[in-house]
Design a protein around this motif. Structure first.
Motif: not given
Length: 412
Positions: A173-174, A132-133, A146-148, A5-6
């Motif tokens: 969630p981030i 992630p979102f 999302g897919a991940k 991730l960034p």
């Protein structure tokens, strides 16, 4: 971190520009990346060791990993001293990007057990599951899974593994920054065209995850992380009570370190975490005491003395030369220096104890990784700590220390 991730008290403008400008340029807004008030709803506001030379490039036999490998410290999947109210939260951020097409439910549960066993070996009593979102651009009104993004049902399964093992659990969630990269974007700078639409979309996304957290009896739900540009928006005044009605545990917010020390965190929550990536301008050979002083200099800009309402919700640093100057630079790949990382961990742990803070969560373990393997420094992030004996020893020393935690003190 094992991340793909960034990631990453008001002062005169001139001083802030000089003090804060350089770290921002170097990338101190990590992924994810005060003191409190006694009021029911708070607006959180004004409140010697020697090291090896910087040429040190590998973990040496001078500090072996705890019990050989942390996970070998116990065969039972049970936290030795389960967290209770008032105790320190000794934890790790477990970052989870779902691989729905490749991973079965059995794999997911077994992977959670593998991490639980590793963390028990380190002496941890807490774990935060970050995932992630997504948003299309910095001005988008909508966001989504999302897919991940792990499904709520799979999140329940993972939380149950940790709950059964006696861990304190947090759901976090981030906002993923992948779509913001092209404009050098960061989650803390988003400016939705319609904030009301953004908050409506966020509420829709969060709802099933709040329910999953409630079903799994999680302890904390982090309603937002490092959303600097939105922190004072009235949208939170509706969203936070909605979350508190849906979820019976604590609802918290994790602020980025820059906003914490330079401004007023205007969020209607009772619990605040700080993602701490404070730059400290010292040499790689600096003793732990210099790093402690560096952290205290930053924290004192907000409030001096105990910070018993504050949790270090995320912190980490690369095991490499030059990392102290920009600990939030998650992409640099300089010469490996494990002692830099280990000494940073020792310093942060000392600060948490000296300032009587609520605890610390290290960034991070990558969910799909095996924490019992040494990182391949040709490809791995320098922030990886699993498999680095010096850092693992520092973590275990921290997590098994005599610090009892902030208790029920109300001092700021």
């Amino acid at each position: 971190m094992r991340s793909r991730l960034p990631l990453l008290a008001i002062f005169p403008v001139t001083v802030l520009t000089i003090v804060l400008g350089s770290p921002f340029i170097l990338g101190n807004h990590p992924v994810r990346w005060e003191s409190g008030s006694a009021l029911p709803k708070i607006v959180i506001g004004d409140e010697k060791e020697s090291s090896t030379p910087s040429g040190h490039t590998g973990d040496t036999a001078t500090a072996s990993s705890p019990s050989g490998s942390p996970s070998s410290a116990t065969d039972a999947l049970q936290v030795a001293k389960p967290w209770k109210k008032g105790m320190a939260q000794w934890g790790v951020q477990l970052y989870w990007e779902e691989e729905k097409t490749k991973r079965s439910d059995t794999f997911i549960e077994n992977q959670a057990r593998k991490h639980a066993k590793y963390l028990i070996g380190l002496g941890a009593n807490s774990v935060s599951v970050s995932f992630p979102f997504y948003i299309q651009s910095s001005t988008s009104d909508t966001l989504s899974a999302g897919a991940k993004t792990p499904s709520p049902e799979r999140l329940r399964r993972v939380l149950k593994v940790f709950q059964d093992a006696g861990f304190r659990t947090t759901v976090r969630p981030i906002l993923d920054e992948g779509t913001l990269k092209q404009n050098n974007g960061w989650r803390g700078d988003i400016e939705p065209a319609s904030r009301s639409a953004w908050f409506a979309s966020y509420k829709k996304f969060l709802t099933p995850y709040l329910q999953a957290a409630e079903d799994a009896k999680a302890d904390t739900f982090v309603i937002g992380t490092e959303l600097n540009s939105l922190e004072s928006d009235p949208g939170w005044d509706t969203l936070v009570p909605y979350a508190e009605k849906s979820f019976s545990g604590e609802v918290s917010y994790d602020a980025n370190w820059d906003n914490y020390v330079t401004g007023r965190i205007n969020m209607p929550v009772n619990h605040l975490g700080v993602d701490g990536y404070f730059p400290v301008k010292v040499a790689d050979t600096a003793p732990v005491s210099d790093l402690v002083a560096g952290w205290n200099n930053w924290l004192d800009k907000k409030a001096t003395g105990p910070l018993s309402k504050i949790l270090v919700s995320e912190t980490g640093i690369g095991a490499m030369n030059g990392a102290y100057h920009a600990p939030g630079d998650f992409y640099a790949r300089r010469a490996v220096n494990p002692r830099v990382q280990a000494n940073w961990y020792k310093a942060v742990c000392q600060v948490v104890q000296d300032r009587k803070m609520q605890g610390v969560y290290w960034w991070s373990l990558w969910f799909d990784d095996d924490p019992n393997t040494k990182p391949d420094d040709k490809v791995a992030s320098r922030l990886d700590f699993a498999g680095r004996p010096l850092t693992e020893a520092a973590i275990k020393s921290c997590f098994t220390s005599d610090y009892a935690g902030p208790g029920t003190a109300t001092t700021s």
